[in-house]
Design a protein around this motif. Structure first.
Motif, short mmCIF file in Angstrom:
data_model
loop_
_atom_site.label_atom_id
_atom_site.label_comp_id
_atom_site.label_asym_id
_atom_site.label_seq_id
_atom_site.Cartn_x
_atom_site.Cartn_y
_atom_site.Cartn_z
N ASN A 108 0.71 -1.30 0.01
CA ASN A 108 -0.25 0.01 0.06
C ASN A 108 0.75 1.28 -0.19
O ASN A 108 1.99 1.11 0.44
N VAL A 130 -4.09 -3.85 -4.10
CA VAL A 130 -4.98 -5.27 -3.59
C VAL A 130 -6.17 -4.80 -2.88
O VAL A 130 -6.07 -3.85 -1.74
N ILE A 132 -8.39 -6.51 -1.07
CA ILE A 132 -8.75 -7.74 -0.33
C ILE A 132 -8.39 -7.53 0.98
O ILE A 132 -7.45 -6.68 1.35
N GLY A 133 -9.29 -7.86 2.05
CA GLY A 133 -8.91 -7.79 3.40
C GLY A 133 -8.40 -9.21 3.95
O GLY A 133 -9.10 -10.45 3.77
N LYS A 189 -6.28 3.64 -4.85
CA LYS A 189 -6.18 2.81 -3.60
C LYS A 189 -5.40 3.71 -2.51
O LYS A 189 -5.92 3.50 -1.45
N VAL A 192 -8.27 4.96 -0.75
CA VAL A 192 -8.80 4.09 0.24
C VAL A 192 -8.10 3.73 1.59
O VAL A 192 -8.76 3.92 2.55
N ASN A 193 -6.83 3.73 1.17
CA ASN A 193 -5.88 3.27 2.44
C ASN A 193 -5.92 4.61 3.38
O ASN A 193 -5.74 4.50 4.59
N ILE A 196 -9.33 4.50 5.38
CA ILE A 196 -9.79 3.39 6.03
C ILE A 196 -8.51 3.08 7.19
O ILE A 196 -8.83 2.70 8.27
N ASN A 197 -7.35 3.14 6.70
CA ASN A 197 -6.14 2.44 7.50
C ASN A 197 -6.08 3.48 9.06
O ASN A 197 -6.09 2.65 9.95
N ASN A 207 -12.98 -2.29 9.64
CA ASN A 207 -13.42 -1.37 8.53
C ASN A 207 -14.50 -0.66 8.54
O ASN A 207 -14.73 0.69 8.03
N THR A 253 -14.96 -5.06 2.75
CA THR A 253 -14.05 -5.67 4.00
C THR A 253 -14.40 -5.18 5.46
O THR A 253 -13.77 -5.07 6.45
N ASN A 256 -12.95 -6.73 8.44
CA ASN A 256 -11.53 -6.82 8.42
C ASN A 256 -11.08 -5.70 9.43
O ASN A 256 -11.80 -4.63 9.42
N SER A 258 -8.00 -3.35 9.33
CA SER A 258 -7.32 -3.06 8.22
C SER A 258 -5.70 -3.43 8.45
O SER A 258 -5.38 -3.66 9.70
N SER A 259 -4.92 -3.52 7.61
CA SER A 259 -3.48 -3.69 8.03
C SER A 259 -2.74 -2.68 8.93
O SER A 259 -2.00 -3.13 9.64
C1 LIG Z 1 -8.39 -2.83 1.31
C2 LIG Z 1 -7.93 -2.64 2.82
C3 LIG Z 1 -8.71 -1.19 3.43
C4 LIG Z 1 -8.41 -3.92 3.70
O1 LIG Z 1 -8.58 -3.81 4.79
C5 LIG Z 1 -6.53 -2.60 2.79
O2 LIG Z 1 -5.74 -2.16 1.86
C6 LIG Z 1 -5.41 -2.71 3.97
O3 LIG Z 1 -6.13 -3.23 5.20
O4 LIG Z 1 -4.47 -1.94 4.19
#
Ligand SMILES: CC(C)(CO)C(=O)C(=O)O
Ligand SMILES: NC(=O)C1=CN([C@@H]2O[C@H](COP(=O)(O)OP(=O)(O)OC[C@H]3O[C@@H](n4cnc5c(N)ncnc54)[C@H](O)[C@@H]3O)[C@@H](O)[C@H]2O)C=CC1
Length: 307
Positions: A108, A130, A132-133, A189, A192-193, A196-197, A207, A253, A256, A258-259
């Protein structure tokens, strides 16, 4: 010299998911490079890597290998270490590839792909995003939380090698796509990160926290700055479409962590400098992304220095 079709550098959450799709796509000998001997021992004891997807468990008979003892060359190398560990993998990637190999970087944020392109001039290097979670529960057990899309592309010209990789992963059930404009997807992306992250990391939440009233307000503020940064690189992003993608990503996700939330909960360093820190660098003073970056660093400090 032994040759393998596909190797993975970094057997964490995403490395495990790539092993899952590759194995189901017909690659039966997959060296996965690990940093710790303990991970290798745990995987050998388990008889492989276990991936849980939905209510099913799959045992993958991967070949766990220590990063200091490479076992052969690979046609495809998928690098899934965290962004701040990429520089430590360059030597290994030189050893396990030749001039015909393709290296796919799946980190990421911005910085990892650029570094490997610069350091590995005589290799085919591509980047991927990516959607994907995934979560690593222990050294040999990984949860697939949903999403199955990866978009990949090479910035220095098209290579049919990516299509070969696409065929393998598509056969395995991954929605792997190849684009001629990977940087556009990297910006999307990043959006998104960037939302969310840190929001999940600061609140130690799943998430779906992003879908709340305050999550949505913060998302807009983060994205306003991302749009300014992207413009400096010649990308004009549409705010409404970007927010729709982000909220859809959070929904897909939703269960999940997040990472970055996983990093915070495991007292590990985060990739904040490659995500919100990268945006902040391009928008000057009074940056919301800068404040978010500082807050995440403060949280890191609280456990790294044992306050
Ligand atoms: C897509 C997402 C947000 C999935 O959790 C992600 O990229 C991450 O967790 O780093
Ligand atoms: N977990 C997720 O849901 C998602 C993660 N990503 C991105 O994918 C990348 C990987 O993330 P995760 O899999 O979550 O990280 P992770 O921390 O679970 O896995 C990374 C693994 O790489 C290993 N590693 C570090 N240095 C190494 C070296 N020199 N040699 C071999 N292995 C080494 C670490 O020990 C760790 O097990 C990150 O950039 C992340 O942002 C992207 C989308 C979703």
């Amino acid at each position: 010299m032994q040759y393998y079709d596909l190797c993975i550098v970094g057997g964490g959450s995403i490395g495990g998911i790539i092993a899952y799709y590759s194995f189901r796509g017909g690659i039966t000998s997959i060296p996965v490079y690990y940093r710790s001997i303990e991970s290798i021992e745990a995987i050998m004891k388990n008889g492989g890597l276990t991936i849980k997807y939905g209510d099913k468990e799959y045992l993958l008979p991967i070949i766990p290998v220590h990063h200091s003892k490479p076992i052969g060359k690979c046609r495809f190398v998928i690098n899934t270490v965290k962004a701040y560990h990429v520089k430590d993998t360059i030597n290994l990637m030189h050893k396990i590839t030749d001039e015909d190999s393709l290296i796919l970087m799946l980190q990421n944020g911005f910085g990892s792909l650029e570094l490997v392109e610069e350091k590995m001039l005589n290799r085919y290097v591509a980047g991927g995003v990516v959607f994907i979670g995934a979560e690593r529960i222990n050294r040999y057990y990984i949860l697939h939380h949903g999403g199955r899309t990866i978009i990949a592309g090479r910035r220095k010209g098209f290579t049919a090698k990516l299509l070969e990789l696409m065929n393998i992963l598509n056969r395995g059930g991954c929605d792997f796509r190849v684009t001629s404009n990977i940087d556009l997807y990297r910006w999307i992306k990043l959006g998104v990160n960037a939302v969310i992250n840190p929001l999940t990391a600061i609140t130690r939440s799943k998430n779906k926290i992003v879908l709340t009233q305050y999550g949505r307000i913060l998302a807009e503020k983060i994205i306003d700055e991302l749009i300014i940064a992207a413009e400096k690189y010649g990308f004009k992003l549409d705010k409404k479409k970007l927010l729709t993608t982000i909220f859809r990503g959070a929904k897909n996700t939703s269960e999940n962590y997040s990472s970055m939330a996983q990093d915070i909960m495991n007292n590990k360093p985060t990739e904040i400098d490659y995500i919100n820190g990268f945006i902040a660098k391009h928008v000057g003073e009074k940056s919301v992304n800068e404040v978010i970056t500082l807050i995440v660093h403060l949280i890191e400090e609280s456990y790294m220095k044992n306050h």
